[in-house]
Write an enzyme that holds these catalytic residues in place. Structure first.
Site, PDB file in Angstrom:
ATOM      1  N   CYS A  42       0.829  -1.206   0.000  1.00  0.00           N
ATOM      2  CA  CYS A  42       0.000   0.000   0.000  1.00  0.00           C
ATOM      3  C   CYS A  42       0.865   1.257   0.000  1.00  0.00           C
ATOM      4  CB  CYS A  42      -0.924  -0.012   1.215  1.00  0.00           C
ATOM      5  SG  CYS A  42      -1.798   1.541   1.432  1.00  0.00           S
ATOM      6  N   CYS A  47      -1.344   1.732  -3.216  1.00  0.00           N
ATOM      7  CA  CYS A  47      -2.337   2.797  -3.028  1.00  0.00           C
ATOM      8  C   CYS A  47      -1.738   4.205  -2.954  1.00  0.00           C
ATOM      9  CB  CYS A  47      -3.124   2.554  -1.736  1.00  0.00           C
ATOM     10  SG  CYS A  47      -3.485   0.832  -1.409  1.00  0.00           S
ATOM     11  N   LYS A  50       0.211   5.378  -6.128  1.00  0.00           N
ATOM     12  CA  LYS A  50      -0.822   5.404  -7.182  1.00  0.00           C
ATOM     13  C   LYS A  50      -1.680   6.660  -7.067  1.00  0.00           C
ATOM     14  CE  LYS A  50      -4.690   4.150  -6.237  1.00  0.00           C
ATOM     15  NZ  LYS A  50      -5.315   2.851  -6.171  1.00  0.00           N
ATOM     16  N   TYR A 177      -8.865  -3.371 -11.449  1.00  0.00           N
ATOM     17  CA  TYR A 177      -8.567  -2.104 -10.776  1.00  0.00           C
ATOM     18  C   TYR A 177      -7.258  -1.492 -11.280  1.00  0.00           C
ATOM     19  CZ  TYR A 177     -11.264  -3.302  -6.431  1.00  0.00           C
ATOM     20  OH  TYR A 177     -12.202  -3.604  -5.492  1.00  0.00           O
ATOM     21  N   GLU A 181      -6.860   1.901 -13.437  1.00  0.00           N
ATOM     22  CA  GLU A 181      -6.329   3.093 -12.760  1.00  0.00           C
ATOM     23  C   GLU A 181      -5.084   3.606 -13.491  1.00  0.00           C
ATOM     24  OE1 GLU A 181      -7.975   2.371  -8.241  1.00  0.00           O
ATOM     25  OE2 GLU A 181      -5.889   1.877  -8.621  1.00  0.00           O
ATOM     26  N   HIS A 435     -26.882  21.692  -0.712  1.00  0.00           N
ATOM     27  CA  HIS A 435     -26.964  22.329  -2.028  1.00  0.00           C
ATOM     28  C   HIS A 435     -25.961  23.472  -2.178  1.00  0.00           C
ATOM     29  CE1 HIS A 435     -28.984  23.299  -5.741  1.00  0.00           C
ATOM     30  NE2 HIS A 435     -28.991  24.567  -5.390  1.00  0.00           N
ATOM     31  N   GLU A 440     -25.895  15.663  -3.340  1.00  0.00           N
ATOM     32  CA  GLU A 440     -27.298  15.869  -2.955  1.00  0.00           C
ATOM     33  C   GLU A 440     -28.238  14.984  -3.771  1.00  0.00           C
ATOM     34  OE1 GLU A 440     -29.261  19.659  -4.034  1.00  0.00           O
ATOM     35  OE2 GLU A 440     -27.424  20.165  -5.104  1.00  0.00           O
TER      36      GLU A 440
END
Ligand code: NDP
Length: 452
Positions: A42, A47, A50, A177, A181, A435, A440
């Site tokens: 990682c 991760c 990346k 993945y 990516e 908002h 939303e």
């Protein structure tokens, strides 16, 4: 019998380091061996670098948008060498953080490969043997490249962070993945990207409607997606790597990256010999408490091939310590794990896909919304946002949520809490909208698009 340690951990990645630190905090005498850099996949080759590359690759788009917002900007060239230097400094810093965390917790750690020699003993590659009441294997995973003529010319994600220079023409093989990516990252950095994948669509297993939108936008961004295509052979030529595809094509690339899955990193660890049961792909078989067939040996993280994600390995580590060092047997809950895929556009997802729900015979209402994102729309870009809720008809519970949007990973972390709590569609509806945001729309979808 007295042991050198209460716990010996093999592997200094996210899972191993967390287990070592937390067990030490409980008063256990803990040893840890890591054969490579502290921090594991990682932090060092996954991760973290990346995501930094995802950020780097987003700037051309931001700069193009800035002009529409009235800024006088022109993007110059991208200096890979400068970015790589900065990236390496950051990874060195993080590795240091991990080492200090272990030091401060009183964990006795070494940079050596360790193998298991029996139920309570590990052997380091400097010849030393260490005994422990409990051994925890947290050795992670490693990229898998299928064998075919010329497959040794391929690199994997491991090498992508250390390239001397960016290629002009890149082939990525795989539709998962990592492949998707990197396709976005490299395309954003100005590399000409072709992606081969053997299926009819990328990201098999994810909600199809969600993935279709992402694939469409990846194509529009300039990535050449080649469904149903694999490599037959590769050879080095004066022009580059000549790739023979299953579609009969012959194309030359400067670099070929394979992202065709990862395998548990358990080869030659001595586990078989110690009596640990292994799956055919090398995964360590464990029960719900991460215990192997040998009662004193436990395993967590990608080495067990359950859900291969960093936060899951960390939770497995915490549950292991709870079980073994706090006398509170704790099974890890692998249900409804939210996750993000840092494609461009980004995906956030939790729970069942529409296809999963249909396959399980669950009657559902499907709510969807799709609209142009305000920020990029103003700048004249066609980027679309997509949100989808899968609602079980029987009790109105939201059993799946899928988002394609800038910041979808951030959104799904929060939506993931509601879904994990068993929120109903009525609960979403009675939550007031924030908002003006994209998120939303998650609480303003009034009528189902269809039922399934
Ligand atoms: P994935 O399992 O996601 O994808 C593997 C891809 O390779 C699939 O498209 C698969 O095709 C294809 N493939 C497998 N074998 C072959 C072969 N022999 N020839 C051609 N294609 C092949 O693996 P990744 O390597 O992308 O990622 C590994 C793991 O890392 C993921 O499962 C995930 O858990 C983790 N990860 C998570 C990230 C995140 O959360 N954002 C980011 C990166 C990694 P097919 O679908 O047809 O089987």
């Amino acid at each position: 019998m007295s042991f050198d340690y209460d716990l010996f951990v093999i592997g200094g990645g996210s899972g191993g380091v967390r287990a070592a630190r937390v067990a030490a905090a409980e008063g256990a005498r803990v040893g840890l061996a890591e054969e490579s850099r502290m921090g594991g996949t990682c932090v060092i080759r996954g991760c973290v670098p990346k995501k930094l590359m995802v950020f780097a690759s987003g700037y051309p788009g931001h700069m193009a948008d800035a002009a529409a917002y009235g800024w006088d900007v022109t993007a110059g060239g991208f200096d890979w060498g400068r970015f790589k230097g900065q990236l390496e400094t950051e990874l060195d810093r993080l590795e240091g953080v991990y080492e200090r965390l272990l030091n401060n917790s009183g964990v006795d750690w070494v940079k050596h490969r360790a193998v298991v020699t029996d139920a309570h003993t590990v052997m380091l590659d400097n010849g030393e043997s260490k005994t422990a009441k409990t051994i925890l294997v947290a050795t992670g995973g490693w990229p898998f490249v299928p064998e075919f003529p010329g497959s040794d010319l391929a690199v994997t994600s491991n090498e992508m962070f250390h390239l001397e220079a960016l290629p002009k023409r890149l082939l990525i093989v795989g539709g998962g993945y990592i492949a998707c990516e990197f396709a976005g990252i490299m395309n954003g950095l100005g590399v000409e990207v072709t992606q081969f994948f053997r299926g009819e669509q990328i990201l098999r297993g994810f909600d199809r409607e969600t993935v279709d939108l992402v694939a469409d936008q990846m194509g529009k961004a300039g990535i050449a997606l080649c469904p149903g295509t694999n490599t037959v052979s590769m050879e080095k030529t004066a022009e580059g790597i000549l790739v023979h595809g299953t579609d009969g094509s012959q194309r030359v690339f400067d670099l070929v990256m394979f992202a065709t899955g990862r395998k548990p990193n358990t080869d030659s660890l001595g586990l078989d010999g110690a009596g640990v049961e292994m799956a055919p792909n090398g995964a360590i078989k464990v029960d719900e408490f991460s215990r192997t067939a040998v009662p004193s040996i436990y395993a967590i993280g990608d080495a067990t091939d359950r859900v291969n994600l960093t936060p899951v390995a960390i939770r497995e580590a915490m549950a292991f310590v709870e079980t073994v060092f706090k006398g509170n047997p704790t099974a890890v809950d692998h249900d409804l794990i939210p996750s993000a895929i840092f494609t461009q556009p980004e995906i956030g997802t939790t729970g069942l896909s529409e296809e999963d729900a249909v396959e399980k015979g669950i009657a559902v209402d499907i709510y969807t919304t799709s609209f142009k994102a305000m920020q990029s729309g103003f700048a004249g870009r066609e980027e679309r946002v997509f949100m989808k809720l899968i609602v079980r008809k029987e009790d109105d519970v939201v059993i799946g949520c899928h988002i394609v949007a800038p910041g979808a990973g951030e959104m799904i972390q929060l939506a993931g809490i509601a879904v994990k709590m068993g929120a109903t569609k009525a609960d979403f509806d009675r939550t007031c909208a924030v908002h003006p945001t994209m998120a939303e729309e998650l609480v303003t979808m009034r009528n189902p698009t269809r039922s399934a």
